[in-house]
Structures are given as structure tokens and as C-alpha cells.
Design an enzyme around this catalytic site. Structure first.
Site, PDB file in Angstrom:
ATOM      1  N   GLU A  35      37.154  41.277  37.017  1.00  0.00           N
ATOM      2  CA  GLU A  35      35.700  41.204  36.976  1.00  0.00           C
ATOM      3  C   GLU A  35      35.241  42.424  36.172  1.00  0.00           C
ATOM      4  O   GLU A  35      35.667  43.548  36.465  1.00  0.00           O
ATOM      5  CB  GLU A  35      35.145  41.273  38.402  1.00  0.00           C
ATOM      6  CG  GLU A  35      33.676  40.983  38.433  1.00  0.00           C
ATOM      7  CD  GLU A  35      33.055  41.119  39.811  1.00  0.00           C
ATOM      8  OE1 GLU A  35      33.782  41.182  40.812  1.00  0.00           O
ATOM      9  OE2 GLU A  35      31.818  41.176  39.852  1.00  0.00           O
ATOM     10  N   ARG A 261      48.894  44.022  47.354  1.00  0.00           N
ATOM     11  CA  ARG A 261      48.318  44.914  46.367  1.00  0.00           C
ATOM     12  C   ARG A 261      48.982  46.280  46.436  1.00  0.00           C
ATOM     13  O   ARG A 261      49.635  46.621  47.414  1.00  0.00           O
ATOM     14  CB  ARG A 261      46.805  45.012  46.535  1.00  0.00           C
ATOM     15  CG  ARG A 261      46.332  45.548  47.854  1.00  0.00           C
ATOM     16  CD  ARG A 261      44.843  45.289  48.035  1.00  0.00           C
ATOM     17  NE  ARG A 261      44.035  46.063  47.099  1.00  0.00           N
ATOM     18  CZ  ARG A 261      43.099  45.527  46.312  1.00  0.00           C
ATOM     19  NH1 ARG A 261      42.871  44.235  46.330  1.00  0.00           N
ATOM     20  NH2 ARG A 261      42.394  46.285  45.518  1.00  0.00           N
ATOM     21  N   LYS A 271      37.735  49.928  42.799  1.00  0.00           N
ATOM     22  CA  LYS A 271      36.771  50.155  41.722  1.00  0.00           C
ATOM     23  C   LYS A 271      35.467  50.743  42.255  1.00  0.00           C
ATOM     24  O   LYS A 271      34.865  51.601  41.635  1.00  0.00           O
ATOM     25  CB  LYS A 271      36.466  48.834  41.010  1.00  0.00           C
ATOM     26  CG  LYS A 271      37.347  48.570  39.830  1.00  0.00           C
ATOM     27  CD  LYS A 271      36.834  47.370  39.058  1.00  0.00           C
ATOM     28  CE  LYS A 271      37.437  46.106  39.591  1.00  0.00           C
ATOM     29  NZ  LYS A 271      37.055  44.887  38.877  1.00  0.00           N
TER      30      LYS A 271
HETATM   31  P1  ATP Z   1      38.871  46.511  43.376  1.00  0.00           P
HETATM   32  O1  ATP Z   1      39.297  46.199  44.763  1.00  0.00           O
HETATM   33  O2  ATP Z   1      39.415  47.781  42.836  1.00  0.00           O
HETATM   34  O3  ATP Z   1      37.406  46.381  43.146  1.00  0.00           O
HETATM   35  P2  ATP Z   1      39.209  43.878  42.444  1.00  0.00           P
HETATM   36  O4  ATP Z   1      40.275  43.096  43.085  1.00  0.00           O
HETATM   37  O5  ATP Z   1      37.842  43.584  42.889  1.00  0.00           O
HETATM   38  O6  ATP Z   1      39.573  45.404  42.492  1.00  0.00           O
HETATM   39  P3  ATP Z   1      39.318  42.438  39.991  1.00  0.00           P
HETATM   40  O7  ATP Z   1      38.712  42.801  38.721  1.00  0.00           O
HETATM   41  O8  ATP Z   1      38.795  41.265  40.717  1.00  0.00           O
HETATM   42  O9  ATP Z   1      39.230  43.733  40.893  1.00  0.00           O
HETATM   43  O10 ATP Z   1      40.895  42.345  39.864  1.00  0.00           O
HETATM   44  C1  ATP Z   1      41.580  41.670  38.840  1.00  0.00           C
HETATM   45  C2  ATP Z   1      42.960  41.337  39.309  1.00  0.00           C
HETATM   46  O11 ATP Z   1      43.666  42.517  39.667  1.00  0.00           O
HETATM   47  C3  ATP Z   1      42.918  40.469  40.554  1.00  0.00           C
HETATM   48  O12 ATP Z   1      43.858  39.410  40.379  1.00  0.00           O
HETATM   49  C4  ATP Z   1      43.313  41.389  41.651  1.00  0.00           C
HETATM   50  O13 ATP Z   1      43.975  40.695  42.670  1.00  0.00           O
HETATM   51  C5  ATP Z   1      44.225  42.385  40.948  1.00  0.00           C
HETATM   52  N1  ATP Z   1      44.223  43.671  41.642  1.00  0.00           N
HETATM   53  C6  ATP Z   1      43.153  44.434  41.949  1.00  0.00           C
HETATM   54  N2  ATP Z   1      43.534  45.524  42.635  1.00  0.00           N
HETATM   55  C7  ATP Z   1      44.880  45.470  42.785  1.00  0.00           C
HETATM   56  C8  ATP Z   1      45.869  46.293  43.403  1.00  0.00           C
HETATM   57  N3  ATP Z   1      45.544  47.419  44.021  1.00  0.00           N
HETATM   58  N4  ATP Z   1      47.164  45.916  43.334  1.00  0.00           N
HETATM   59  C9  ATP Z   1      47.496  44.780  42.694  1.00  0.00           C
HETATM   60  N5  ATP Z   1      46.629  43.959  42.090  1.00  0.00           N
HETATM   61  C10 ATP Z   1      45.330  44.284  42.133  1.00  0.00           C
HETATM   62 MG    MG Z   2      37.950  41.071  42.853  1.00  0.00          MG
END
Ligand code: ATP
Ligand code: MG
Length: 571
Positions: A35, A261, A271
Site C-alpha cells: 500500500e 512476518r 509503517k
Molecule cells: P505495516 O504493518 O508496516 O504497515 P503493511 O502490511 O500494512 O505493513 P503493506 O504495504 O500492506 O504493508 O505490505 C505489503 C506486503 O508486505 C504485504 O504482502 C505484507 O504482508 C508484507 N509485509 C509487511 N510487513 C511485513 C513483515 N514484517 N514481514 C513480512 N512481510 C511483511
Molecule cells: Mg497492509
């Protein structure tokens, strides 16, 4: 020598390999779906390496798709940064960059399809009421009084929502699934919300925006994704993901697979929390070298190869909740730089040394290898003169027994040069040491002084030829292993006040002009990288990537020794 590291298990890779071998899967298609609401961090790197890595390994495609359903939090700047990060890591997405918003027309048509099938309805309950009607983990939900609206009425209301005739929060579109489902995600989830927001891709075209759940799986299906890999928090959404695929005329049926994760100690991988550090000015932007963002790690001096290696080392499992030791990340970059970074001498805390038996104007130059094991790196020229600098830490007026550096009356070798002896310590009125007077034993160049043991070797820089530079010593941003463990406490309380220490240093002449992002080992000190911003502006600024001490390799070695001992004991 660098420590070899083997890769850890990756259950998704194994699973796909089996599917391909059994002929159950043809060409695989994966996607990385960020995102655009912040910069990517090391957790995303794990997901990137996994998705792009699988496509690379099995000859498939990996798409880069922005999951851009929330215009309020998204920005073009984030899109640009994310693309740059993925490319910098060395991955290529198949085809153009994609956006979930490319599919808004199709998603809208599918929403209408569900309505016609009696599987979606417009709800007038307020957000609070919806929450209340939804029930809890232990109690079933209740149907909304608007649940039985006719398809005709629903179609008309949805259309009014779409064109902006309905205020935000007044109505939503919901799927009609099961208000009593034990899985709360199936209790009539929201498909569309009214939002009169400008969108970075679609402008003012839409006054309604689809939810994540209504967007994600269908976007996968439109793109022909075969394996939709996501983190474990989406496990409970999988039945919904599948419900949409079953109830819509989608062109393909992707499969969702979840993995744990990455959580790393002494830092944060969220984020939202990283954005807070940036917005509050606690760090110097999203690419502050203390942040675990990909751009921060890049600025700190990490190489793409080291990040990819780290992601291979941690493996991919479904075991949730573990904290990975950041020492492992440090190990990955250290072993890369050990093999590939040229050496240089730099004095971080300069202490002047005058060599009293070296005449003024005397100069000799040593030619020294750029790297002890790499003859492809240019030879360095090191000038030796009467006045030079050593590091304050390499001198002690009253040394403890095992201090093998310089002390009054003691000898030490200057790296690549002579053995010197400290004859006199010059102090200012305040009693601070200002200068050392030393003498050179000219018989010691390239050989050990006869009959005497000189254990210590220290680095140094000619005072006349050394170049001033700023050195930024970075350390962990937090003092607590898990700064956000206590959900009610403020994670900012655990900030490390010494996460950045700036030194006015002096470096050998080979450091006078360096390209931004060039990396060095400053001998006896650590690995450093020329700051990509400051050095472009003609300044001389070096960021410490990592120190020399490898605590992770040490732990590994000890573990291996223990195992050996156990084996021997058992035999
Ligand atoms: P955050 O929790 O930091 O806001 P998010 O999951 O909301 O991260 P996205 O932009 O939706 O951020 O993530 C893009 C991809 O990265 C998704 O498939 C998500 O599952 C993966 N991802 C995000 N954080 C991690 C992590 N700590 N370890 C592994 N994969 C991750
Ligand atoms: Mg997300």
C-alpha cells in the site's frame, strides 16, 4: 574470512517445487502488493525476496501492484520510493507497474453482480452500529434492518453512492454472507465505503472506494496470480478471499498462502510507527540510516546482496511471534563488506603525534593493497610525515596490563610503517592531553625490532595529508529488544539517546574524493559508507554501516561447539 551461512527452510518454495514436479502448477505468477502509505522496511524486503525470488527461481512472473484503496493515506512520493527500493534490491517486475485502482471499474461491475445475485446490500447503519451488530468472538452478530433490500433498490443506492450523492459514513455496501459465522470476517463484510477523496491515480472519478478484502483477491484473479502470498494476519481472511472467488465470475482462482512476518529486535517494523518517527522529526526522514527502511539501510551502506542474503538466512515459516536477532542482519552485511570493501585508515577521535626524530619536511610514501585478499583493487598511497594523528582511544596515560597500544615509555607499531615510542605527553592548562611526542625506530620498517616484543598495531593518518571528514556512528535506535511490546506504553520511551554520534575525523588521502555510496573498511574501526546525499553535494560524510565485531558469528560458533561437545559426550 567470512562465515558461510546456509539458507533456512522455506516451506512455500518447497510446496511450489512439489506442485511443479507433480505437474499441478504451470508457470507461477506471484505479486508484491504494497500500500503506498509509507516507505518499505526490512519486513517488506522479506516479502519482496520471497515473491520475486520464487518467480526468479521457477521461471515465473512477479507483479508489482500497488494496493491503493485508501487515497487519504497514499501519496505519489511513496509510489516512487517503493519502485526505487524494489529495483535497488535487484528485482524486476513483470510488465508495467500495476495498481488495484486499475480494476475499480471491474470491481464495481462485480459489486453490481453480487447485488443482482442477492449477495450484497447497501446498509444505512452507522459505523458504530455496524460494529455493535457484528457481535463478538463469543456472540453471533445480528442482521441489519437494511439487509433485505431488493436488488433494484440496492443497485440504485450504490449508483447514488458512486456519483457522490451520499455523504461519507451514511451508507456502505456489504456482502450478504452469514451474520452468525464463527469467522467475524464473514459477517457481512464491507465492500465499499463512501469517500469523497481525490485519488492519486483515478483523480475525482470515484466517490466510493472498495475495501481491502473486496479488492485484493479479485485483483490477484484479474492478473492471473497463481500464489497469493501474504502474512499470517490474513489467515482469517482466507475464507472471505475464497468466497469472492467462488461467487464472482473471475478469470482465475489464485490461492492464498500465509507466512510469518519478520520481527527484528531493537527496531520496529510497522509503517505507522516509522511514520511517527519521521513526522515527529525524531529521525532524519524516511531514509535515516537508523531506520530499518530499505532506503535507510541503503543510505547506511547495506548492499542489496546483503539484504537478500539475510532474507535467505531467516527462511520462511508459519511460526509466528519470534524476534529475529538484528545481529544476524549485521552479520550479513559485515561478511559482504569484509570481502568487497576496500580498506582505508581513518582516525575518528584525532590525537596529534609529533615524531621528534623525523625531520620537518620529511616524507615517505607506502604503497598498500586496497584489500588484503583482492589484487583487483587499486593500491593506496599512504604518506608518512613528522606529524600525524592517532586515535585518542589508542593512547592511555595509565594503561591496564593488557593494553597493547600506546602509553608513556611504551612502543607500538604504526600500521604499514615503523614502531614508535611515546616519550612525552603534552597537556594544556586544563590538564587535557593535547599532543604526544614520540620517536621512531627507523630499523623497524616491515620487520620486527630485534629482541623486543611489540604487540600492538594502531592506525594513523599524516597530519599534513589527512583529509577532514564527518563520521556518523549509528547504533540501534532503541535500547529495548521489543520497543512496542507493551501496547499501552509509549515506544518512544525506549529510544537510544546515543543512536547517532557524530565525529570530526581525519582520513587518509584515498578518502579525499569518494563517490556517494562507496563503501570502506576503516581499519580497526568498522565499515563505512559515503553518504549518498552529502557526498553528492561535495561534502565528505561517512555513515557507519556496522562495526567489526560479529556477535552473531560468535554465537553460531559457540552453538556449533556445544553441539559437537554433546555429540562427543553422547558417543
Ligand atoms: P505495516 O504493518 O508496516 O504497515 P503493511 O502490511 O500494512 O505493513 P503493506 O504495504 O500492506 O504493508 O505490505 C505489503 C506486503 O508486505 C504485504 O504482502 C505484507 O504482508 C508484507 N509485509 C509487511 N510487513 C511485513 C513483515 N514484517 N514481514 C513480512 N512481510 C511483511
Ligand atoms: Mg497492509
Amino acid at each position: 574470512m567470512s562465515t558461510e551461512t546456509t539458507s533456512a527452510p522455506n516451506f512455500i518454495r518447497n510446496q511450489i517445487r512439489e506442485e511443479i514436479e507433480a505437474g499441478r502448477t504451470g508457470k507461477i505468477v506471484t505479486r508484491f502488493p504494497p500500500e503506498p502509505n509509507g516507505f518499505l522496511h526490512i519486513g517488506h524486503a522479506k516479502s519482496i525476496c520471497l515473491n520475486f525470488g520464487l518467480a526468479e527461481q521457477f521461471g515465473g512472473d512477479c507483479h508489482l501492484r500497488f494496493d491503493d484503496t485508501n487515497p487519504a493515506k497514499e501519496e505519489q512520493a511513496y509510489i516512487d520510493a517503493i519502485k526505487e527500493d524494489v529495483s535497488w534490491l535487484g528485482f524486476e517486475w513483470a510488465g508495467e507497474v500495476r495498481f488495484a485502482s486499475d480494476y475499480f471499474d471491474q470491481l464495481y461491475a462485480w459489486a453490481q453482480h453480487l447485488i443482482r445475485e442477492g449477495k450484497a446490500y447497501v446498509d444505512d447503519l452507522s459505523p458504530d452500529e455496524i460494529r455493535e451488530y457484528r457481535g463478538t468472538l463469543t456472540e453471533p452478530g445480528r442482521p441489519s434492518p437494511y439487509r433485505e433490500r431488493s436488488p433494484e433498490e440496492n443497485l440504485e443506492l450504490l449508483e447514488r453512492m458512486r456519483v457522490g450523492e451520499v455523504a461519507e459514513g451514511e451508507k456502505v455496501l456489504r456482502a450478504k454472507i452469514d451474520m452468525a459465522s464463527p469467522n467475524i470476517n464473514l459477517r457481512d463484510p464491507i465492500l465499499y465505503r463512501v469517500r469523497h477523496a481525490h485519488h492519486h491515480q483515478t483523480g475525482d472519478k470515484w466517490k466510493i472506494y472498495p475495501s481491502y478484502d473486496f479488492t485484493h483477491g479479485q485483483s490477484d484473479a484479474i492478473e492471473g496470480v497463481t500464489h497469493s502470498i501474504c502474512t499470517l494476519e490474513f489467515e482469517d481472511h482466507r475464507p472471505l478471499y475464497e468466497w469472492f472467488l467462488e461467487n464472482l465470475p473471475v478469470p482465475a482462482k489464485p490461492r492464498q498462502i500465509e507466512f510469518a512476518r519478520l520481527n527484528l529486535n531493537y527496531t520496529l517494523t510497522s509503517k505507522r510507527k516509522l511514520k511517527l518517527l519521521v513526522d515527529e522529526g525524531i529521525v532524519d526522514g524516511w531514509d535515516d540510516p537508523r531506520l530499518p527502511t530499505i532506503s535507510g539501510m541503503r543510505r547506511r551502506g547495506y548492499t542489496p546482496a546483503s539484504i537478500r542474503k539475510f532474507c535467505e538466512m531467516i527462511g520462511v515459516t508459519r511460526a509466528d511471534g519470534g524476534l529475529v536477532d538484528i545481529a544476524m542482519l549485521y552479520h550479513a552485511i559485515r561478511s559482504d563488506l569484509e570481502d568487497n570493501a576496500p580498506r582505508a585508515m581513518a582516525v575518528l577521535k584525532p590525537l596529534k603525534v609529533v615524531l621528534t626524530n623525523v625531520p620537518e619536511g620529511h616524507e615517505e610514501t607506502y604503497e598498500v593493497p586496497g584489500h588484503p585478499a583482492r589484487d583487483d583493487m587499486p593500491v593506496r598511497k599512504i604518506p608518512f610525515t613528522r606529524e600525524l594523528y592517532i586515535d585518542q582511544d589508542d593512547f592511555m596515560e595509565e594503561p591496564p596490563k593488557k593494553f597493547f597500544r600506546l602509553a608513556p615509555g611504551k612502543e607500538v607499531r604504526l600500521r604499514n610503517s615503523y614502531v614508535i615510542r611515546c616519550d612525552e605527553v603534552i597537556k594544556d592548562d586544563a590538564g587535557e592531553i593535547r599532543e604526544l611526542r614520540c620517536s621512531v625506530d627507523f630499523d623497524t620498517l616491515g620487520k620486527n625490532p630485534e629482541g623486543r616484543k611489540v604487540k600492538g598495531v594502531i592506525h594513523w593518518v599524516s597530519a599534513e595529508h589527512g583529509v577532514p571528514m564527518e563520521v556518523r556512528l549509528y547504533d540501534n535506535l532503541f535500547l529495548e529488544e521489543q520497543p512496542d511490546r507493551d501496547k499501552d506504553a509509549d515506544f518512544l520511551e525506549h529510544l537510544n539517546p546515543e543512536s547517532l554520534v557524530v565525529c570530526q575525523a581525519i582520513g587518509e588521502p584515498s578518502l579525499a574524493e569518494v563517490a556517494p555510496e562507496s563503501r570502506f573498511q576503516f581499519e580497526r574501526v568498522g565499515y563505512f559508507c559515503a553518504d549518498r546525499h552529502a557526498c553528492r553535494d561535495g561534502k565528505r560524510v561517512f555513515n557507519r554501516t556496522v562495526s567489526l565485531k560479529d556477535s552473531w558469528a560468535k554465537v553460531q560458533k559457540k552453538a556449533a561447539q556445544n553441539q559437537d561437545a554433546q555429540k562427543k559426550g553422547g558417543a
